[in-house]
Each structure stands twice: as C-alpha cells, then as structure tokens.
Design a protein around this motif. Structure first.
Motif, short mmCIF file in Angstrom:
data_model
loop_
_atom_site.label_atom_id
_atom_site.label_comp_id
_atom_site.label_asym_id
_atom_site.label_seq_id
_atom_site.Cartn_x
_atom_site.Cartn_y
_atom_site.Cartn_z
N THR A 2 0.81 -1.22 0.00
CA THR A 2 0.00 0.00 0.00
C THR A 2 0.84 1.27 0.00
O THR A 2 0.30 2.35 -0.13
N ASP A 3 2.14 1.14 0.13
CA ASP A 3 3.03 2.29 0.14
C ASP A 3 3.04 2.96 -1.23
O ASP A 3 3.30 2.33 -2.25
N LEU A 4 2.76 4.26 -1.27
CA LEU A 4 2.70 4.98 -2.54
C LEU A 4 4.07 5.27 -3.12
O LEU A 4 4.18 5.73 -4.26
N ASN A 5 5.14 5.00 -2.38
CA ASN A 5 6.50 5.24 -2.86
C ASN A 5 7.07 4.04 -3.61
O ASN A 5 8.22 4.06 -4.01
N GLU A 33 17.65 -2.09 -5.38
CA GLU A 33 17.08 -2.82 -4.26
C GLU A 33 15.58 -2.95 -4.45
O GLU A 33 14.87 -1.96 -4.51
N LEU A 34 15.13 -4.20 -4.57
CA LEU A 34 13.71 -4.47 -4.68
C LEU A 34 13.19 -4.96 -3.34
O LEU A 34 13.95 -5.51 -2.54
N GLU A 35 11.92 -4.75 -3.12
CA GLU A 35 11.28 -5.28 -1.92
C GLU A 35 10.29 -6.35 -2.34
O GLU A 35 9.59 -6.19 -3.34
N PHE A 42 8.66 -5.09 -5.69
CA PHE A 42 8.37 -3.67 -5.80
C PHE A 42 9.68 -2.89 -5.85
O PHE A 42 10.67 -3.31 -5.26
N ILE A 43 9.65 -1.76 -6.54
CA ILE A 43 10.81 -0.87 -6.60
C ILE A 43 10.41 0.49 -6.05
O ILE A 43 9.29 0.96 -6.28
N ASN A 44 11.31 1.10 -5.30
CA ASN A 44 11.07 2.42 -4.72
C ASN A 44 11.18 3.49 -5.81
O ASN A 44 12.02 3.40 -6.69
N HIS A 45 10.33 4.51 -5.73
CA HIS A 45 10.36 5.62 -6.71
C HIS A 45 11.74 6.25 -6.81
O HIS A 45 12.15 6.67 -7.88
#
Length: 91
Positions: A2-5, A33-35, A42-45
C-alpha cells in the motif's frame, strides 16, 4: 503493497518495455534494491532514475550486467573522490 512510494516491478517493466528478469538480475547483483511483499517485487520511486540509467546502458548501448556493475562501481568511486576533494578544499 500500500506504500505509494513503491511500484510493482511488472508495471514498471511494462512502462519501460523491459524484461522482469533484467530488473531481478540488477537486484541480485546489488545494483538496485527491490522489496518482496505478498509474492510480488516492488521498486522504490527513488530508484527509478538509477533503473533508467541501467536500462539505457543495457538495452540501448548493449552493455551486459557485468559491464553495468563495473561502470556503477567506477562512477561511485568518482563521486567519492569528488566529495573528498570538496571537503579538502573547504579545509
């Protein structure tokens, strides 16, 4: 997630027209770095600009992942040396 980043890697790959295996390889090599959450990557913006640089090197310039690793290492070294030089000039 749910993190928008964060962006789903599959969505990112569709946008850039690249393979998910390439992004996972970059992650495996420690270049990005993927989560992993809920069976999805997911990848951070904040890492999108880095990913774009690697996409350009790999797909446009035909540089393999090992070459990207070497380039990334050398660029990091240059940044560190420039930072050290700035600090020395301030003293």
């Amino acid at each position: 997630m749910t993190d928008l980043n964060h962006i789903l890697v599959e969505d990112c790959c569709k946008y850039y027209s690249i393979e998910t295996s390439f992004v996972r390889t970059l992650n495996d090599q420690g270049l990005i770095e993927l989560e992993y959450t809920n069976q999805s990557y997911f990848i951070n913006h904040e890492q999108l600009s880095v990913l774009e640089k690697y996409v350009h090197l790999y797909y446009d310039l035909d540089i393999n992942v090992e070459g990207i690793e070497a380039i990334s290492h050398l660029l990091k070294k240059i940044e560190d040396l420039q930072s050290e030089l700035r600090q020395l000039k301030e003293d």
